[in-house]
Design a protein around this motif. Structure first.
Motif, PDB file in Angstrom:
ATOM      1  N   VAL A 674       6.380 -47.258 -54.006  1.00  0.00           N
ATOM      2  CA  VAL A 674       6.940 -47.999 -52.876  1.00  0.00           C
ATOM      3  C   VAL A 674       5.886 -48.079 -51.774  1.00  0.00           C
ATOM      4  O   VAL A 674       5.195 -47.094 -51.505  1.00  0.00           O
ATOM      5  N   ALA A 675       5.755 -49.240 -51.160  1.00  0.00           N
ATOM      6  CA  ALA A 675       4.755 -49.421 -50.101  1.00  0.00           C
ATOM      7  C   ALA A 675       5.378 -50.090 -48.891  1.00  0.00           C
ATOM      8  O   ALA A 675       6.384 -50.790 -48.985  1.00  0.00           O
ATOM      9  N   VAL A 676       4.748 -49.848 -47.744  1.00  0.00           N
ATOM     10  CA  VAL A 676       5.033 -50.606 -46.541  1.00  0.00           C
ATOM     11  C   VAL A 676       3.765 -51.400 -46.269  1.00  0.00           C
ATOM     12  O   VAL A 676       2.665 -50.925 -46.534  1.00  0.00           O
ATOM     13  N   TRP A 677       3.888 -52.647 -45.858  1.00  0.00           N
ATOM     14  CA  TRP A 677       2.679 -53.390 -45.527  1.00  0.00           C
ATOM     15  C   TRP A 677       2.927 -54.372 -44.403  1.00  0.00           C
ATOM     16  O   TRP A 677       4.065 -54.764 -44.150  1.00  0.00           O
ATOM     17  N   PHE A 678       1.840 -54.666 -43.687  1.00  0.00           N
ATOM     18  CA  PHE A 678       1.961 -55.703 -42.672  1.00  0.00           C
ATOM     19  C   PHE A 678       0.872 -56.742 -42.855  1.00  0.00           C
ATOM     20  O   PHE A 678      -0.218 -56.463 -43.350  1.00  0.00           O
ATOM     21  N   THR A 679       1.227 -57.969 -42.464  1.00  0.00           N
ATOM     22  CA  THR A 679       0.288 -59.089 -42.560  1.00  0.00           C
ATOM     23  C   THR A 679       0.112 -59.681 -41.166  1.00  0.00           C
ATOM     24  O   THR A 679       0.979 -59.529 -40.303  1.00  0.00           O
ATOM     25  N   LEU A 680      -1.030 -60.325 -40.960  1.00  0.00           N
ATOM     26  CA  LEU A 680      -1.277 -61.021 -39.697  1.00  0.00           C
ATOM     27  C   LEU A 680      -1.835 -62.402 -40.034  1.00  0.00           C
ATOM     28  O   LEU A 680      -2.554 -62.543 -41.023  1.00  0.00           O
ATOM     29  N   SER A 681      -1.528 -63.360 -39.193  1.00  0.00           N
ATOM     30  CA  SER A 681      -2.121 -64.673 -39.444  1.00  0.00           C
ATOM     31  C   SER A 681      -3.579 -64.635 -38.993  1.00  0.00           C
ATOM     32  O   SER A 681      -3.915 -63.997 -37.994  1.00  0.00           O
ATOM     33  N   PRO A 682      -4.481 -65.317 -39.739  1.00  0.00           N
ATOM     34  CA  PRO A 682      -5.898 -65.320 -39.340  1.00  0.00           C
ATOM     35  C   PRO A 682      -6.066 -65.825 -37.906  1.00  0.00           C
ATOM     36  O   PRO A 682      -6.902 -65.334 -37.155  1.00  0.00           O
ATOM     37  N   ARG A 683      -5.216 -66.792 -37.507  1.00  0.00           N
ATOM     38  CA  ARG A 683      -5.372 -67.350 -36.157  1.00  0.00           C
ATOM     39  C   ARG A 683      -5.079 -66.298 -35.090  1.00  0.00           C
ATOM     40  O   ARG A 683      -5.765 -66.210 -34.082  1.00  0.00           O
ATOM     41  N   SER A 684      -4.066 -65.468 -35.323  1.00  0.00           N
ATOM     42  CA  SER A 684      -3.732 -64.444 -34.320  1.00  0.00           C
ATOM     43  C   SER A 684      -4.878 -63.447 -34.183  1.00  0.00           C
ATOM     44  O   SER A 684      -5.123 -62.926 -33.086  1.00  0.00           O
ATOM     45  N   LEU A 685      -5.585 -63.206 -35.274  1.00  0.00           N
ATOM     46  CA  LEU A 685      -6.731 -62.294 -35.203  1.00  0.00           C
ATOM     47  C   LEU A 685      -7.864 -62.918 -34.400  1.00  0.00           C
ATOM     48  O   LEU A 685      -8.491 -62.265 -33.564  1.00  0.00           O
ATOM     49  N   THR A 686      -8.115 -64.209 -34.658  1.00  0.00           N
ATOM     50  CA  THR A 686      -9.178 -64.889 -33.919  1.00  0.00           C
ATOM     51  C   THR A 686      -8.875 -64.888 -32.424  1.00  0.00           C
ATOM     52  O   THR A 686      -9.729 -64.571 -31.604  1.00  0.00           O
ATOM     53  N   SER A 687      -7.623 -65.202 -32.081  1.00  0.00           N
ATOM     54  CA  SER A 687      -7.342 -65.270 -30.644  1.00  0.00           C
ATOM     55  C   SER A 687      -7.325 -63.891 -30.001  1.00  0.00           C
ATOM     56  O   SER A 687      -7.471 -63.765 -28.793  1.00  0.00           O
ATOM     57  N   ALA A 688      -7.181 -62.837 -30.813  1.00  0.00           N
ATOM     58  CA  ALA A 688      -7.276 -61.482 -30.247  1.00  0.00           C
ATOM     59  C   ALA A 688      -8.732 -61.047 -30.107  1.00  0.00           C
ATOM     60  O   ALA A 688      -9.001 -59.941 -29.627  1.00  0.00           O
ATOM     61  N   GLY A 689      -9.655 -61.907 -30.568  1.00  0.00           N
ATOM     62  CA  GLY A 689     -11.068 -61.588 -30.403  1.00  0.00           C
ATOM     63  C   GLY A 689     -11.701 -60.870 -31.584  1.00  0.00           C
ATOM     64  O   GLY A 689     -12.776 -60.294 -31.467  1.00  0.00           O
ATOM     65  N   VAL A 690     -11.019 -60.885 -32.731  1.00  0.00           N
ATOM     66  CA  VAL A 690     -11.612 -60.263 -33.920  1.00  0.00           C
ATOM     67  C   VAL A 690     -12.413 -61.335 -34.665  1.00  0.00           C
ATOM     68  O   VAL A 690     -11.856 -62.338 -35.112  1.00  0.00           O
ATOM     69  N   ARG A 800      -7.493 -53.977 -31.672  1.00  0.00           N
ATOM     70  CA  ARG A 800      -7.040 -55.374 -31.478  1.00  0.00           C
ATOM     71  C   ARG A 800      -5.993 -55.748 -32.526  1.00  0.00           C
ATOM     72  O   ARG A 800      -4.977 -56.378 -32.213  1.00  0.00           O
ATOM     73  N   VAL A 801      -6.247 -55.370 -33.773  1.00  0.00           N
ATOM     74  CA  VAL A 801      -5.298 -55.682 -34.846  1.00  0.00           C
ATOM     75  C   VAL A 801      -3.934 -55.062 -34.537  1.00  0.00           C
ATOM     76  O   VAL A 801      -2.889 -55.714 -34.620  1.00  0.00           O
ATOM     77  N   LEU A 802      -3.947 -53.802 -34.158  1.00  0.00           N
ATOM     78  CA  LEU A 802      -2.674 -53.114 -33.909  1.00  0.00           C
ATOM     79  C   LEU A 802      -1.981 -53.679 -32.674  1.00  0.00           C
ATOM     80  O   LEU A 802      -0.753 -53.754 -32.619  1.00  0.00           O
ATOM     81  N   ASP A 803      -2.765 -54.118 -31.691  1.00  0.00           N
ATOM     82  CA  ASP A 803      -2.154 -54.748 -30.517  1.00  0.00           C
ATOM     83  C   ASP A 803      -1.407 -56.017 -30.917  1.00  0.00           C
ATOM     84  O   ASP A 803      -0.299 -56.272 -30.434  1.00  0.00           O
ATOM     85  N   VAL A 804      -2.008 -56.807 -31.796  1.00  0.00           N
ATOM     86  CA  VAL A 804      -1.336 -58.033 -32.248  1.00  0.00           C
ATOM     87  C   VAL A 804      -0.019 -57.678 -32.935  1.00  0.00           C
ATOM     88  O   VAL A 804       1.028 -58.282 -32.679  1.00  0.00           O
ATOM     89  N   VAL A 805      -0.069 -56.673 -33.797  1.00  0.00           N
ATOM     90  CA  VAL A 805       1.145 -56.275 -34.513  1.00  0.00           C
ATOM     91  C   VAL A 805       2.216 -55.814 -33.514  1.00  0.00           C
ATOM     92  O   VAL A 805       3.365 -56.246 -33.575  1.00  0.00           O
TER      93      VAL A 805
END
Ligand SMILES: [Zn+2]
Ligand SMILES: [Zn+2]
Length: 811
Positions: A674-690, A800-805
């Motif tokens: 069993v796993a937990v996972w999260f996804t982010l849109s590439p655009r949200s990462l770009t706008s967060a400065g990644v 930055r990734v975790l802030d977006v989440v």
């Protein structure tokens, strides 16, 4: 389970055994000068180095006990028996839990160490035995030693007709029948219930028919896969009782934890009321959180194999940027001993305890020759006489400092120290408080210090005292629906009595599917009256079996068995050519024989270390639940993890320089879990400065820290959990971080992570942000078990990734 395997049961007092019911800590020795007040002592310890390593000081005030009158239903005979033992009245929480149970409610009492939990179940259980001369009680403890302790306590009450007895693997055959027939208070463990009592239910029918109470002591130890098995053993017990017309009341005792009622409900399958307000008295403690300082950049030390540093049995390639917790603890121990303060230092491993004691001795001898003799190391492996001698010396003040593994934690009563040093968070709050609880004599203030190790969870805790001193969040998790547990347990149940449709609700989610599978596999046969076990032999089910058989490490020349490594880690640690450390001695692996489950090694101390690399593939099998949060998705589901250790690097110990990379030929391994996972849109990462190129390092760093912080939410070890991160996963079609249970079928950890996702990832984010290092270190984003050599990792981008989440995920 290392917290509870100690067989030590030694009284620290020169006087008779400490009574488990008297919640006041006994005074250990008279006449010893307690040394300076904790606050002054702490001030001097802090002033020692350049910066101030203390991140927080909590004054845990002394608490006055709140006694309650004896419940009206408690017979005078029983009150008198407790009074003879020094219990004049119960504390409030004991009386409350006891009355709930006496009135027929299932109850869990979850309060601190030495708060007198046993009175809460002894009172209703024994009152019932006295009122009904036929009634019986079954008591379950995780260890034989604890059951033996309780036997002494119950037998010491000397109540007529109760005839308490232990029934476990050590009970002589000749006594077993007598116990089954005559004892009305049987003390045993879940393994014996599973292997002995339930299969022999016909012989136990008289006892089970009259069963009034089931007591489950230290129930927080039933967690993960083991806990899931125990949950079904208890369901099997309830089923047999029901066949005989009995519906016993369950009384559980637990260390303090998050949400004890839910955990107890999962364990027993029954609605359980929690009593959590501790009304017992306790001494005041000054509790300091201590973060070892960062090393000056030029003195950064070479990679330290973790085992040599007293950590998990794995070699790591982490560069130390912080002063080690072991060195810091050794210095603190030397300083407190020099002040004449009787101090106990808890260290996670034996080797670590010996290192701390040796360093403290050396430092003291440098200052005052001979003073080092007043410090010693203590570990579970010593002979009983040696342990007693050490304890005696500490109690009388001949010895002032003792470095110990947590062998002391359960079964040995050694309380009343002036100071306790805890080297590294012991994994659970229950253990932390058990260790800290060794400090403080009645009426006297004591000092406790938690020294953070290089680990994201430790980093988080020393910066978030509310996680230690506030309301507990860490829950005991288990997953009775795990098909790898459910199917074998249903097989056991079917042997005891054919399964019927009425049993499906008892065994819960997934029971029907598991039965269908057993039918298909030819293990069960369906008849009009139910599902029958088809074989002659009983199924072999080990409650504690996990992750494949352990691999033996054998010295080729002598045939000596050095130790074992769990099956799950063996490819990593024991591949041919691996440098394997055992109690500080270096060996090189000649051959790993997977068929025989053994690795042949020879003693050799090369000037390189080895670091295995693996490739892991993960595919999503199904999604159980998800949260759609705009650019962020959070999921829980089944996954297949395939991993293969493919090569290893050799690196110079002195410099960390890579010598070469050598291929390995080891089979792949598969895990459905069993796993937990999260996804982010590439655009949200770009706008967060990644930056695009930094996405893999950002996700990888977030994954490591998230794994490190999960034990904050659930009682697990970061070694129980695996992870995978990728900038584009074929099943999610997005940048994704997976965190999965390392046991087939899952153990409840990923599920807990999913249920507490925003709190868990908030803590992860804070642990990374609050680490003082610049580019990432073992205290934040580096992992000692990384299969990719901690590469790539980007600390700022992980935040930055975790802030977006966190911005998108509902709290
Ligand atoms: Zn760091
Ligand atoms: Zn990694």
């Amino acid at each position: 389970m290392q917290d509870v395997t100690s067989n030590d049961s030694i009284s620290a007092r020169p006087t008779p055994r400490r009574d488990p019911e008297s919640s006041a800590a006994p005074t250990v020795s008279a006449g010893h000068d307690p040394g300076p007040a904790p606050v002054d002592l702490l001030r001097r310890l802090r002033a020692r180095g350049a910066g101030d390593p203390v991140t927080h000081v909590e004054r845990v005030p002394a608490r006055v006990g709140v006694p309650a009158p004896w419940p009206a239903w408690a017979p005078s005979e029983l009150r008198a028996a407790f009074a003879r033992r020094g219990v004049v009245a119960p504390w409030q929480h004991q009386a409350e839990a006891a009355t709930l149970a006496y009135d027929g409610g299932h109850v869990i009492v979850a309060t601190g160490t030495a708060s007198g939990k046993s009175l809460a179940y002894q009172l209703p259980a024994l009152a019932t035995l006295l009122a009904d001369p036929r009634a019986t009680v079954l008591y379950l403890a995780p260890t034989k030693a604890l059951a033996a302790d309780q036997l002494r306590a119950v037998a010491g009450l000397d109540l007529e007709g109760v005839r308490p007895a232990c029934y476990d693997g050590d009970t002589p055959r000749a006594e077993r029948e007598w116990i089954r027939r005559h004892s009305r208070f049987v003390l045993t463990n879940p393994d014996m219930l599973h292997h002995g009592i339930l299969p022999g239910h016909a012989q136990w029918s008289g006892f089970l028919r009259r069963l009034a109470y089931v007591v489950i002591d230290e129930c927080h130890t039933y967690r993960g896969v083991f806990g899931s098995h125990v949950a079904h053993v208890l369901r099997r017990l309830r089923r047999q009782c029901a066949r005989f017309g009995a519906t016993p009341v369950f009384v559980l005792a637990s260390a303090t934890s998050g949400d004890p009622a839910t955990a107890a409900g999962r364990l027993t399958g029954l609605p359980v009321t929690a009593v959590t307000e501790d009304a017992s008295p306790r001494g005041g403690v000054t509790f300091a959180l201590w973060e070892p300082p960062l090393l000056p950049p030029d003195s950064t030390s070479p990679p330290v194999p973790a085992q040599a540093a007293g950590d998990h049995d794995a070699a790591t390639d982490l560069v130390q940027v912080r002063r080690s917790a072991l060195r810091e603890t050794a210095d603190l121990l030397a300083d407190t001993v020099a002040e004449g303060v009787r101090t106990l230092a808890f260290v996670r491993s034996r080797k670590g305890a010996e290192v701390v004691a040796a360093n403290a001795r050396r430092a003291l001898d440098d200052a005052v020759p001979g003073l080092g003799d007043r410090v010693a190391a203590y570990r579970g492996g010593y002979l009983r006489e040696e342990r007693r001698e050490l304890e005696r010396a500490l109690l009388h003040g001949d010895l002032l400092g003792l470095a110990s593994t947590n062998a002391l934690e359960l079964g040995v009563d050694l309380v009343g120290l002036d100071a306790v040093l805890i080297c590294g968070y012991p994994g659970t709050r229950a253990s932390l408080w058990q260790q800290a609880g060794r400090a403080g004599r009645s009426g006297q203030e004591a000092l406790a210090v938690l020294v953070a190790r290089d680990d994201p969870l430790d980093t988080y805790l020393v910066h978030h005292p509310e996680a230690i001193f506030g309301a507990p969040v860490e829950a005991t998790v288990l997953d009775p629906a795990n098909p790898y547990v459910l199917a074998p347990q249903l097989a056991c149940a079917a042997v005891e009595a054919p399964l019927t449709p009425a049993d499906l609700a008892l065994f819960g989610d997934g029971a029907k599917e598991a039965i269908d599978q057993l039918v298909e596999a030819g293990a069960l046969r369906q008849r009009p009256t139910g599902w029958y076990w088809r074989h002659r032999e009983r199924p072999e089910v080990d409650l504690r079996g996990e992750g494949g058989a352990p691999v033996c490490v054998v010295e080729s020349a002598t045939g000596r068995l050095l130790g074992t490594v769990d099956g799950g880690s063996s490819h990593f640690l024991l591949h041919p050519g691996a440098v394997y450390l055992h109690q500080g001695v270096s060996y090189v692996v000649d051959d790993l024989d997977l068929a025989d489950g053994c690795a042949l090694v020879h003693a050799e101390e090369p000037d390189w270390s080895t670091h295995a690399r693996d490739v892991t593939d993960l595919s999503v099998v199904s999604v159980r639940s998800y949260v759609d949060a705009g650019p962020v998705g959070m999921f829980l589901g089944e996954v297949d993890v395939t991993s293969q250790v493919v090569s290893y690097q050799r690196r110079r110990i002195a410099t960390g320089e890579v010598i070469d990379t050598r291929p390995l030929d080891l089979p792949t391994r598969e895990l459905r879990t069993v796993a937990v996972w999260f996804t982010l849109s590439p655009r949200s990462l770009t706008s967060a400065g990644v930056q695009q190129a930094d996405v893999p390092g950002a996700l990888h760093a977030a994954e490591h820290a998230a794994i490190g912080l999960l034990p904050l939410m659930a009682t697990c070890d970061r070694w129980d959990i695996g992870g995978l991160s990728t900038a584009l996963h074929p099943d999610t079609e997005a940048p994704t971080v997976f965190v999965y249970d390392g046991h087939p079928g899952g153990a409840g950890f990923a599920e807990r992570a999913y249920g507490t996702a925003s709190a868990w990832l908030r803590a992860t984010r804070d642990a990374i942000a609050e680490c003082g290092c610049e580019t990432g270190c073992p205290s934040c984003v580096q992992s000692p078990k990384c299969g990719n050599g901690n590469n790539p990792l980007s600390k700022p981008d992980a935040i930055r990734v975790l802030d977006v989440v966190l911005e998108n995920l509902p709290a």
